[in-house]
Design an enzyme around this catalytic site. Structure first.
Site, short mmCIF file in Angstrom:
data_model
loop_
_atom_site.label_atom_id
_atom_site.label_comp_id
_atom_site.label_asym_id
_atom_site.label_seq_id
_atom_site.Cartn_x
_atom_site.Cartn_y
_atom_site.Cartn_z
N GLU A 27 0.82 -1.23 0.00
CA GLU A 27 0.00 0.00 0.00
C GLU A 27 0.85 1.27 0.00
O GLU A 27 2.07 1.22 0.19
CB GLU A 27 -0.95 0.00 1.21
N LYS A 162 -3.24 -1.96 16.34
CA LYS A 162 -2.69 -1.16 17.45
C LYS A 162 -3.76 -0.84 18.44
O LYS A 162 -4.91 -0.65 18.06
CB LYS A 162 -2.23 0.18 16.91
N1 PSU Z 1 -1.96 1.68 10.60
C1 PSU Z 1 -0.61 1.84 10.59
N2 PSU Z 1 -0.04 2.52 9.58
C2 PSU Z 1 -0.76 3.04 8.57
C3 PSU Z 1 -2.17 2.84 8.58
C4 PSU Z 1 -2.72 2.16 9.60
O1 PSU Z 1 0.06 1.39 11.48
O2 PSU Z 1 -0.18 3.67 7.67
C5 PSU Z 1 -2.97 3.37 7.42
C6 PSU Z 1 -3.34 2.22 6.47
O3 PSU Z 1 -3.23 2.69 5.14
C7 PSU Z 1 -4.80 1.97 6.80
C8 PSU Z 1 -5.26 3.35 7.14
O4 PSU Z 1 -5.52 1.41 5.72
O5 PSU Z 1 -4.19 3.92 7.88
C9 PSU Z 1 -6.53 3.35 7.95
O6 PSU Z 1 -6.97 4.66 8.07
P1 PSU Z 1 -8.43 4.93 8.63
O7 PSU Z 1 -8.39 4.47 10.05
O8 PSU Z 1 -8.62 6.40 8.47
O9 PSU Z 1 -9.37 4.09 7.78
#
Ligand code: PSU
Ligand code: MN
Length: 303
Positions: A27, A162
């Site tokens: 990603e 997390k």
């Molecule tokens: N968790 C991480 N690093 C990240 C993300 C999540 O430790 O970079 C990123 C990923 O791309 C995930 C996104 O799909 O955050 C989720 O964001 P949201 O909670 O806004 O959907």
């Protein structure tokens, strides 16, 4: 196909598809929004190298000039890393307008799964997936990643979730949505920076070929939905639970005080946790991503 005018495979990914070689999707929100420059670019390039060393072709995904790209040049990765949060964080809801306007976007887990599925790629490695945020009972902040896992046939390899998230509610949500959650060599959901969370996972596999077999069943049955493989951070890089949990609680309190909401939440928390741990969380984050790339390459090879 109608969608092919919006999809752009790199020559390497195109050739790998033709030859039936293993491919792993990666990603790009993690590049633009998940880590600071220049570590973000170094990590993304290392992920590609590790993927190749483990016998799979990397397909880093992003939206560039309105095209859904699977496989980026080093220059494109450098651009996404340098621009950082100036690049739109692109989830499922953002794809139509970004493409129609010829814009760029760094794809989240949800959007990367969409690109991977269109490109015919079944395995995807990342760091952490989004989930149900703490306080979601009032904010309704639930990542679109979870819905995507329920409807798009891609196996996502991550290091668990997390505790910036509500891990219990995240597991309940995945159960409701029918997403197989599989511990790799563990019966417990790993908590990203640490190997344990106290939450059990419904399934455990100890070899990539077992995971490949489960993916083949999903493929054969042809019903909607992907799979979430949770792979614990290697012991030598895992963090002290008290240290990281204190930093997470502090970061969440800061975010609430500053009124940070919506798509800004996860990037803010990641950056704040990094500062509060003096950079230690970033070092762990990088290593767990590499570990996930190795496993994803092995699964893709076994498919
Ligand atoms: N968790 C991480 N690093 C990240 C993300 C999540 O430790 O970079 C990123 C990923 O791309 C995930 C996104 O799909 O955050 C989720 O964001 P949201 O909670 O806004 O959907
Ligand atoms: Mn959200």
């Amino acid at each position: 196909m109608e969608f092919s005018k919006y999809l752009q495979l790199s020559p390497e990914v195109e050739a790998a598809k033709k030859a039936g070689r293993p491919i792993v999707a990666l990603e790009s929100t993690i590049i633009s929004h998940g880590m600071p420059y220049p570590q973000n670019v170094e990590t993304a390039l290392n992920c590609q190298r590790i993927c190749r060393e483990n016998g799979a072709v990397p397909a880093t995904c992003a939206i560039i000039g309105g095209k859904l790209c699977a496989g980026l040049t080093d220059a494109q990765i450098d651009y996404l890393g340098r621009e950082g949060s100036k690049v739109t964080k692109a989830s499922r809801r953002d794809l139509p307008l970004l493409c129609a306007r010829g814009m760029d976007g760094a794809t989240t887990v949800a959007a990367t799964m969409i690109v991977a599925a269109l490109a015919g790629i079944r395995v995807f490695a990342t760091g952490g997936v989004g989930g149900v945020h703490r306080g979601a009972e009032t904010t309704m902040d639930i990542s679109a990643d979870l819905e995507e896992l329920a409807q798009t046939p891609v196996c996502v390899v991550c290091a668990g979730a997390k505790s910036i998230l509500d891990l219990g509610l995240t597991m309940e949500y995945l159960e409701t949505k029918g997403v197989p959650v599989i511990g790799y060599g563990t019966d417990e959901l790993p908590a990203f920076y640490t190997r344990s969370s106290g939450f059990r996972v419904p399934w455990r596999c100890d070899a990539p070929k077992e995971l490949a077999a489960a993916i083949r069943v999903q493929q054969a049955l042809g019903y909607a939905g992907g799979m979430l493989v949770v792979n614990p951070i290697p012991k030598e890089y895992s963090m002290d639970a008290d240290v990281i949990n204190r930093a997470i609680d502090q970061a969440i309190a800061d975010a609430n005080r500053l009124g940070i909401k919506g798509k800004e939440t996860t990037p803010y928390l990641l950056a704040r946790i990094k500062d509060l741990t003096g950079g230690d969380s970033l070092a762990s984050n990088i290593q767990l991503v590499y570990n996930n790339v190795r496993l994803a390459a092995a699964i893709a090879a076994a498919l």
